[in-house]
Design a protein around this motif. Structure first.
Motif, PDB file in Angstrom:
ATOM      1  N   LEU A  90       0.978  -1.221   0.036  1.00 45.37           N
ATOM      2  CA  LEU A  90      -0.185   0.099   0.020  1.00 45.37           C
ATOM      3  C   LEU A  90       1.166   1.432   0.337  1.00 45.37           C
ATOM      4  CD1 LEU A  90      -2.176  -1.467   2.496  1.00 45.37           C
ATOM      5  CD2 LEU A  90      -3.095  -1.654  -0.188  1.00 45.37           C
TER       6      LEU A  90
ATOM      7  N   ALA B 175      -0.111  -0.748  -4.487  1.00 45.16           N
ATOM      8  CA  ALA B 175      -1.402   0.021  -5.577  1.00 45.16           C
ATOM      9  C   ALA B 175      -0.726   1.774  -4.684  1.00 45.16           C
ATOM     10  CB  ALA B 175      -2.183   0.198  -3.615  1.00 45.16           C
TER      11      ALA B 175
ATOM     12  N   GLU C 189      -5.423   4.855  -7.095  1.00 46.93           N
ATOM     13  CA  GLU C 189      -7.079   4.858  -6.132  1.00 46.93           C
ATOM     14  C   GLU C 189      -6.728   6.341  -6.766  1.00 46.93           C
ATOM     15  OE1 GLU C 189      -6.513   4.225  -1.796  1.00 46.93           O
ATOM     16  OE2 GLU C 189      -4.345   3.385  -2.073  1.00 46.93           O
TER      17      GLU C 189
ATOM     18  N   THR D 299      -7.285   0.572   3.987  1.00 51.46           N
ATOM     19  CA  THR D 299      -6.107  -0.510   3.680  1.00 51.46           C
ATOM     20  C   THR D 299      -6.456  -1.306   2.728  1.00 51.46           C
ATOM     21  OG1 THR D 299      -5.820   0.577   6.134  1.00 51.46           O
ATOM     22  CG2 THR D 299      -4.816  -1.835   5.163  1.00 51.46           C
TER      23      THR D 299
ATOM     24  N   ASN E 291       1.876  -1.778   4.325  1.00 47.64           N
ATOM     25  CA  ASN E 291       2.163  -0.996   4.304  1.00 47.64           C
ATOM     26  C   ASN E 291       3.016  -0.384   3.627  1.00 47.64           C
ATOM     27  OD1 ASN E 291      -0.203  -0.084   5.377  1.00 47.64           O
ATOM     28  ND2 ASN E 291       0.316   0.074   7.194  1.00 47.64           N
TER      29      ASN E 291
END
Length: 245
Positions: free
Chosen positions: A6, A53, A80, A86, A105
């Motif tokens: 992420l 992401a 995104e 999350t 993360n």
């Protein structure tokens, strides 16, 4: 093995460092960015592919990481357009993911063996396994327990220390766990946990006792840089040995 990283947040708590650079690309010790450290670790721990992401300043991450070949990985991307939480970004690529995968993360420094962590999850029957870490908070005050009916003090603890386990921001996930959710929806880790608990599909905890630092605030980033000379050999032992040769 596959990992979803992420890397779409704005990193507002880490300003001014993230004014011009996305948080995963801020350098640690003037050597590697946080994201580079994670990618090198994933490769050493047996991962072959990664989905990044991205959102805020995602074009810089794409330009920096590319197809992942210089890290020995195959890297693809999911964008995104608006923050999805999350777990939300994972829903958009769920059909392309293996049965079990890592979600993490992009601002975590740890010497956790990601491969071993995922393998332990695969061998369990858990919908999700959370990498956890022991933390403690010491109260600055004496704590009173009050009987509210009588306004009497019934117990007293002088500056007690509270122990608890926290999420490290690293999760092993079984794909079918997320099938009930719709691609494109906002889904936070908190919502997923509460939904699983309500359904009595209990997530697992995998307690870790090594090094872990979540780079969320300027003081955390400053600590990472102060500790880098000592921690580089622990976080990236294969690269440290290569440099020494």
């Amino acid at each position: 093995m596959h990992a979803v990283i992420l890397a779409g947040g704005k990193g507002t708590r880490l300003r001014p460092y993230t004014t011009c650079v996305p948080k995963p690309l801020v350098p640690i010790g003037d050597t590697y960015s946080i994201l580079e450290i994670v990618l090198h670790q994933l490769r050493v721990h047996g991962f072959t592919s990664v989905t990044l992401a991205v959102g805020h300043m995602g074009h810089l991450i794409r330009a920096f990481v590319g197809d992942g070949s210089r890290y020995g990985l195959t890297v693809d991307y999911t964008d995104e357009e608006t923050p999805l939480g999350t777990i939300g970004p994972v829903l958009n690529v769920l059909d392309d993911l293996p049965e079990h995968f890592l979600v993490m993360n992009g601002d975590v420094l740890t010497n956790l063996n990601y491969g071993t962590f995922l393998q332990r999850h695969i061998q369990s029957d858990r919908p999700v396994t959370v990498a956890t870490y022991n933390r403690e908070i010491k109260s600055e005050f004496g704590v009173l327990d009050i009987n509210e009916a009588s306004n009497q003090i019934v117990a007293f603890r002088e500056k007690p220390t509270v122990h608890f386990q926290v999420s490290m921001g690293i999760y092993a996930v079984t794909r079918e766990t997320l099938r009930a959710y719709t691609p494109g929806q906002v889904l936070g880790f908190d919502t997923l946990m509460l939904d699983l608990l309500a359904a009595q599909q209990f997530p697992g905890s995998d307690l870790f006792g090594g090094y872990w630092l979540d780079i969320g605030r300027p003081e955390d980033y400053d600590m990472a840089n102060r500790e880098w000379e000592e921690m580089s050999a622990i976080l990236l032992p294969h690269l440290t040995l290569s440099a020494a040769d």
